[in-house]
Design a protein around this motif. Structure first.
Motif, short mmCIF file in Angstrom:
data_model
loop_
_atom_site.label_atom_id
_atom_site.label_comp_id
_atom_site.label_asym_id
_atom_site.label_seq_id
_atom_site.Cartn_x
_atom_site.Cartn_y
_atom_site.Cartn_z
N PHE A 130 14.07 -16.54 -74.47
CA PHE A 130 15.01 -15.46 -74.84
C PHE A 130 16.47 -15.91 -74.78
O PHE A 130 17.35 -15.12 -74.42
CB PHE A 130 14.79 -14.23 -73.95
CG PHE A 130 13.43 -13.62 -74.10
CD1 PHE A 130 13.17 -12.70 -75.11
CD2 PHE A 130 12.40 -13.95 -73.23
CE1 PHE A 130 11.91 -12.13 -75.24
CE2 PHE A 130 11.14 -13.39 -73.35
CZ PHE A 130 10.89 -12.47 -74.37
N CYS A 131 16.74 -17.16 -75.11
CA CYS A 131 18.11 -17.65 -75.17
C CYS A 131 18.62 -17.61 -76.61
O CYS A 131 17.85 -17.55 -77.56
CB CYS A 131 18.20 -19.09 -74.65
SG CYS A 131 17.87 -19.27 -72.88
N LYS A 132 19.94 -17.66 -76.75
CA LYS A 132 20.59 -17.77 -78.05
C LYS A 132 21.56 -18.94 -77.96
O LYS A 132 22.49 -18.91 -77.14
CB LYS A 132 21.33 -16.49 -78.41
CG LYS A 132 20.42 -15.27 -78.56
CD LYS A 132 21.22 -14.02 -78.88
CE LYS A 132 20.31 -12.80 -78.99
NZ LYS A 132 21.08 -11.56 -79.30
N VAL A 133 21.34 -19.98 -78.79
CA VAL A 133 22.13 -21.19 -78.64
C VAL A 133 22.63 -21.69 -79.99
O VAL A 133 22.11 -21.35 -81.05
CB VAL A 133 21.34 -22.32 -77.94
CG1 VAL A 133 20.88 -21.89 -76.57
CG2 VAL A 133 20.15 -22.75 -78.78
N GLY A 134 23.67 -22.49 -79.92
CA GLY A 134 24.24 -23.14 -81.09
C GLY A 134 25.12 -24.29 -80.65
O GLY A 134 25.28 -24.55 -79.46
#
Length: 288
Positions: A130-134
């Motif tokens: 449930f992570c959001k990365v870039g």
């Protein structure tokens, strides 16, 4: 702790599967997590994929060393690169990988995590669920529900749960003079020398950085910090701090709980009584 033969037989009857551990990796300091992560990822890949079949990857994608890539179901990806030439890649179910992203193993991506457009994920990296990365991530471990959504570099680092790095946040993992780093020791309350050249940031749960925050090499960030302002923040930021090098204050505890509640509700999670008790205990330690 020691067990006799009767204990072992009893355990065998209770548990259907038993595993023999030949070597235990000792985590003495937080940075031992990313130091050992690459070798753990390689061993875990063999363990978790044994006897299983990878799901197909639909879309126009480029996969190198397909036999070292394992995909669980319901992964959405198009125009990405998975390069397992230098280590395996394991991607759990429900992961979304936007176009232009490149993953170079060994890497593990947890379920329902999203990789934004053009993400660059290097080896030795674990991104939990449930992570959001870039942006660019190298040899780092990001625990569940944490965000590094935008561009910026994160290397040789550990982010706890419910962290958020604002757009343009960058972390230095190497000194300009290439010397070994010093790092904060909580027990002795001093910076002490290490034998390491590469350390980025160790960030505790629920901490946040504002846009364009620039962290120096070997920075320790406590729990529930809100970091903003001009210049480089200190290399040690105590828990529950508000601001940066020019104006660092202690955040009131009710505000800590309010922020955690809002962030967790956005992910359909409740800020529980146990969560509050844990933070309250840590908050009270600052007065000792």
């Amino acid at each position: 702790m020691f067990f006799d033969k009767e204990d072992i037989l009893s355990f065998s009857r209770i548990y259907k599967k038993t595993y023999h551990v030949k070597r235990v990796i000792h985590i003495q300091y937080p940075w031992d997590i990313f130091i050992n992560n690459e070798k753990v990822l390689k061993k875990d890949f063999l363990f978790f994929t044994k006897g299983k079949k990878s799901s197909p990857l639909l879309g126009n994608n480029h996969v190198i060393c397909k036999d070292k890539v394992f995909l669980e179901e319901d992964i959405k990806a198009n125009n990405i690169v998975l390069n397992a030439q230098y280590g395996p890649i394991y991607i759990e179910k429900g992961v979304k990988i936007m176009e232009g992203s490149v993953i170079r193993g060994p890497v593990s991506i947890g379920k329902n995590t999203t990789l934004n457009i053009g993400s660059k994920i290097y080896g030795g990296t674990t991104i939990a669920t449930f992570c959001k990365v870039g942006g660019e991530i190298f040899n780092s471990v990001i625990f569940s529900y944490s965000n590094k959504v935008h561009d910026g570099f994160l290397g040789n680092s550990v982010l706890g749960e419910w962290c958020n790095l604002g757009a343009g946040t960058n972390i230095s993992n190497l000194r300009n003079d290439y010397q070994k780093v010093t790092i904060w020791n909580y027990e002795k309350k001093i910076f002490f020398p290490t034998d390491l050249q590469f350390i980025g940031i160790i960030m505790g749960d629920h901490s946040k950085s504002a846009i364009n925050t620039q962290f120096n090499t070997a920075t320790i960030v406590g729990v529930s910090d809100s970091i903003f302002g001009y210049g480089f923040p200190p290399r040690y930021i105590p828990s529950f701090s508000l601001g940066g090098i020019q104006n660092q204050k202690r955040i009131p505890f009710n505000k800590i709980c309010e922020t955690a509640t809002i962030m967790m509700n956005r992910r359909n999670k409740n800020f529980s009584i146990l969560d509050k008790k844990i933070l309250e205990y840590l908050y009270q330690l600052l007065d000792i």
